[in-house]
Motif scaffolding. Structure first.
Motif, PDB file in Angstrom:
ATOM      1  N   THR A 123       0.759  -1.078  -0.122  1.00 57.46           N
ATOM      2  CA  THR A 123      -0.023   0.143  -0.007  1.00 57.46           C
ATOM      3  C   THR A 123       1.101   0.774  -0.242  1.00 57.46           C
ATOM      4  N   ALA A 124       0.008   2.542  -0.058  1.00 54.64           N
ATOM      5  CA  ALA A 124       1.010   3.957  -0.405  1.00 54.64           C
ATOM      6  C   ALA A 124       1.384   3.246   1.384  1.00 54.64           C
ATOM      7  N   TYR A 125       3.183   4.609   1.048  1.00 53.93           N
ATOM      8  CA  TYR A 125       3.660   4.668   2.222  1.00 53.93           C
ATOM      9  C   TYR A 125       2.598   5.354   3.787  1.00 53.93           C
ATOM     10  N   ASP A 126       2.869   4.847   4.924  1.00 49.37           N
ATOM     11  CA  ASP A 126       2.007   5.546   5.713  1.00 49.37           C
ATOM     12  C   ASP A 126       2.848   5.434   6.838  1.00 49.37           C
ATOM     13  N   PRO A 127       3.332   6.288   7.241  1.00 51.25           N
ATOM     14  CA  PRO A 127       3.879   6.304   8.470  1.00 51.25           C
ATOM     15  C   PRO A 127       3.244   6.186   9.830  1.00 51.25           C
ATOM     16  N   ALA A 128       1.906   6.811   9.955  1.00 46.58           N
ATOM     17  CA  ALA A 128       1.027   6.586  10.874  1.00 46.58           C
ATOM     18  C   ALA A 128       0.173   5.270  11.127  1.00 46.58           C
ATOM     19  N   THR A 129       0.791   4.587  10.483  1.00 47.34           N
ATOM     20  CA  THR A 129      -0.239   3.154  10.792  1.00 47.34           C
ATOM     21  C   THR A 129       1.440   2.104  11.042  1.00 47.34           C
ATOM     22  N   LEU A 130       3.184   2.352  10.424  1.00 52.70           N
ATOM     23  CA  LEU A 130       4.050   1.495  10.651  1.00 52.70           C
ATOM     24  C   LEU A 130       4.006   2.226  12.834  1.00 52.70           C
ATOM     25  N   PRO A 131       4.680   0.762  12.718  1.00 54.82           N
ATOM     26  CA  PRO A 131       5.406   0.614  14.635  1.00 54.82           C
ATOM     27  C   PRO A 131       6.222   2.122  14.116  1.00 54.82           C
ATOM     28  N   ALA A 132       6.612   2.636  15.583  1.00 57.53           N
ATOM     29  CA  ALA A 132       7.529   3.696  15.717  1.00 57.53           C
ATOM     30  C   ALA A 132       8.857   3.811  15.371  1.00 57.53           C
ATOM     31  N   PRO A 133       9.120   2.402  15.898  1.00 56.51           N
ATOM     32  CA  PRO A 133      10.981   2.151  16.116  1.00 56.51           C
ATOM     33  C   PRO A 133      10.828   1.923  14.847  1.00 56.51           C
ATOM     34  N   VAL A 134       9.871   1.294  13.671  1.00 61.10           N
ATOM     35  CA  VAL A 134      10.601   1.269  11.623  1.00 61.10           C
ATOM     36  C   VAL A 134      10.719   3.084  11.510  1.00 61.10           C
TER      37      VAL A 134
ATOM     38  N   THR B 164      13.085   7.639  -1.537  1.00 60.91           N
ATOM     39  CA  THR B 164      11.404   7.823  -1.568  1.00 60.91           C
ATOM     40  C   THR B 164      10.931   7.004  -0.738  1.00 60.91           C
ATOM     41  N   ARG B 165      10.109   7.214  -0.096  1.00 57.35           N
ATOM     42  CA  ARG B 165       9.318   5.529   0.576  1.00 57.35           C
ATOM     43  C   ARG B 165       8.375   5.282  -0.025  1.00 57.35           C
ATOM     44  N   ILE B 166       7.798   4.388  -0.826  1.00 59.09           N
ATOM     45  CA  ILE B 166       6.774   4.592  -1.597  1.00 59.09           C
ATOM     46  C   ILE B 166       5.962   3.597  -1.017  1.00 59.09           C
ATOM     47  N   GLY B 167       6.056   2.898  -0.340  1.00 58.34           N
ATOM     48  CA  GLY B 167       5.011   1.526   0.367  1.00 58.34           C
ATOM     49  C   GLY B 167       5.643   1.047   1.296  1.00 58.34           C
ATOM     50  N   GLN B 168       4.698  -0.421   1.379  1.00 58.77           N
ATOM     51  CA  GLN B 168       4.071  -0.834   3.111  1.00 58.77           C
ATOM     52  C   GLN B 168       3.259  -1.797   2.920  1.00 58.77           C
ATOM     53  N   ARG B 169       3.823  -2.824   3.634  1.00 57.79           N
ATOM     54  CA  ARG B 169       2.771  -3.831   4.234  1.00 57.79           C
ATOM     55  C   ARG B 169       2.618  -4.102   5.479  1.00 57.79           C
TER      56      ARG B 169
ATOM     57  N   ALA C 160       2.275  -7.527   7.613  1.00 49.12           N
ATOM     58  CA  ALA C 160       1.288  -9.232   7.480  1.00 49.12           C
ATOM     59  C   ALA C 160       1.759  -9.853   9.296  1.00 49.12           C
ATOM     60  N   ASP C 161       0.743 -10.188   9.045  1.00 50.26           N
ATOM     61  CA  ASP C 161      -0.007 -11.176  10.892  1.00 50.26           C
ATOM     62  C   ASP C 161       0.814  -9.926  11.926  1.00 50.26           C
ATOM     63  N   GLY C 162       0.041  -8.881  11.690  1.00 50.34           N
ATOM     64  CA  GLY C 162       0.337  -7.376  12.739  1.00 50.34           C
ATOM     65  C   GLY C 162       1.711  -7.406  13.502  1.00 50.34           C
ATOM     66  N   SER C 163       2.985  -8.312  12.460  1.00 48.38           N
ATOM     67  CA  SER C 163       3.991  -7.699  12.997  1.00 48.38           C
ATOM     68  C   SER C 163       5.296  -7.698  11.879  1.00 48.38           C
ATOM     69  N   GLN C 164       5.078  -8.408  10.509  1.00 48.77           N
ATOM     70  CA  GLN C 164       5.799  -8.352  10.388  1.00 48.77           C
ATOM     71  C   GLN C 164       5.823  -7.296   9.377  1.00 48.77           C
ATOM     72  N   VAL C 165       6.579  -5.660   9.086  1.00 47.18           N
ATOM     73  CA  VAL C 165       6.627  -5.205   8.587  1.00 47.18           C
ATOM     74  C   VAL C 165       7.663  -4.968   7.409  1.00 47.18           C
ATOM     75  N   THR C 166       7.279  -4.571   6.572  1.00 46.84           N
ATOM     76  CA  THR C 166       8.344  -4.373   4.661  1.00 46.84           C
ATOM     77  C   THR C 166       7.545  -3.082   4.417  1.00 46.84           C
ATOM     78  N   VAL C 167       9.324  -1.879   4.080  1.00 46.88           N
ATOM     79  CA  VAL C 167       9.337  -0.734   3.834  1.00 46.88           C
ATOM     80  C   VAL C 167       9.820  -1.056   2.430  1.00 46.88           C
ATOM     81  N   ARG C 168       8.585   0.056   1.540  1.00 41.14           N
ATOM     82  CA  ARG C 168      10.341  -0.282   0.076  1.00 41.14           C
ATOM     83  C   ARG C 168      10.372   1.490  -0.010  1.00 41.14           C
ATOM     84  N   VAL C 169      12.106   1.034  -0.598  1.00 38.88           N
ATOM     85  CA  VAL C 169      12.041   2.818  -0.520  1.00 38.88           C
ATOM     86  C   VAL C 169      12.907   3.392  -1.440  1.00 38.88           C
ATOM     87  N   ARG C 170      12.456   3.768  -2.359  1.00 42.01           N
ATOM     88  CA  ARG C 170      13.550   4.293  -3.818  1.00 42.01           C
ATOM     89  C   ARG C 170      14.717   5.298  -3.310  1.00 42.01           C
ATOM     90  N   LEU C 171      15.560   4.622  -4.175  1.00 45.64           N
ATOM     91  CA  LEU C 171      17.236   5.891  -4.119  1.00 45.64           C
ATOM     92  C   LEU C 171      17.227   5.753  -5.126  1.00 45.64           C
TER      93      LEU C 171
END
Length: 145
Positions: free
Chosen positions: A6-17, A71-76, A78-89
Motif C-alpha cells: 500500500t502507499a507509504y503511511d508512517p501513521a500506520t507503522l510501528p514507531a521504531p520503524v 523516497t518511501r514508496i510503499g509498505q505492507r 503481515a500478521d500484524g507484526s512483519q513490516v516491510t517498507v519499500r524505499v526508492r533510492l
C-alpha cells in the motif's frame, strides 16, 4: 508471501520503524544504531554487521559512499507484526535507481536461501569476468570424489 504494497503511511507503522527510516535519512547514525538491540545483526550487500558499533559504522559508511535521495514508496504488514517498507533510492551509484525493501528478520530468513543461490550460481560478478562464483569451484555439487 504476499507482495502487495500500500502507499507509504508512517501513521500506520510501528514507531521504531519510522524512527529508523528518519534517522537514516537525516544521517543520525548514533540514533540508527540505538534502535537495535545489543546483539543485533544487519545483513547488507552480502556482508554481516554484528553489534551496535558495527551497525553504526555500517549505517554511516553505506550513507556516505554515494550521493542519493530516498523516497518511501510503499509498505505492507503481515500478521500484524512483519513490516516491510519499500524505499526508492535515486543517485550516483551503479544503476542510478534501486528499490530497497526493509524487511523483518523472518522474511529475510525465508528469502535468504533463494538469494544466496542466485548470487552464487546465476549472478555474474565483475571481478570474475561476468561469471558467477560457483563457476570457479569444479566440485561444488559433490559429484566428484
Amino acid at each position: 508471501m504476499n507482495d502487495t504494497f500500500t502507499a507509504y503511511d508512517p501513521a500506520t507503522l510501528p514507531a521504531p520503524v519510522v524512527a529508523y527510516l528518519d534517522a537514516h535519512d537525516e544521517k543520525r547514525y548514533a540514533d540508527v544504531a540505538a534502535l537495535f538491540a545489543p546483539g543485533a545483526t544487519v545483513l547488507d550487500d552480502g556482508k554481516t554487521y554484528e553489534g551496535i558499533e558495527a551497525i553504526r559504522a555500517w549505517s554511516e559508511k553505506s550513507s556516505a559512499e554515494y550521493t542519493y535521495t530516498s523516497t518511501r514508496i510503499g509498505q505492507r504488514t503481515a500478521d500484524g507484526s512483519q513490516v516491510t517498507v519499500r524505499v526508492r533510492l535515486d543517485g550516483n551509484f551503479p544503476g542510478g535507481t534501486v528499490v530497497l525493501r526493509y524487511r523483518s528478520e523472518q522474511e529475510r530468513r525465508d528469502a535468504f536461501p533463494h538469494w544466496l543461490h542466485t548470487y552464487n550460481h546465476h549472478r555474474g560478478h565483475t571481478a570474475l569476468a561476468g561469471k558467477p562464483p560457483a563457476s570457479r569451484v569444479p566440485n561444488l555439487t559433490g559429484q566428484y570424489t
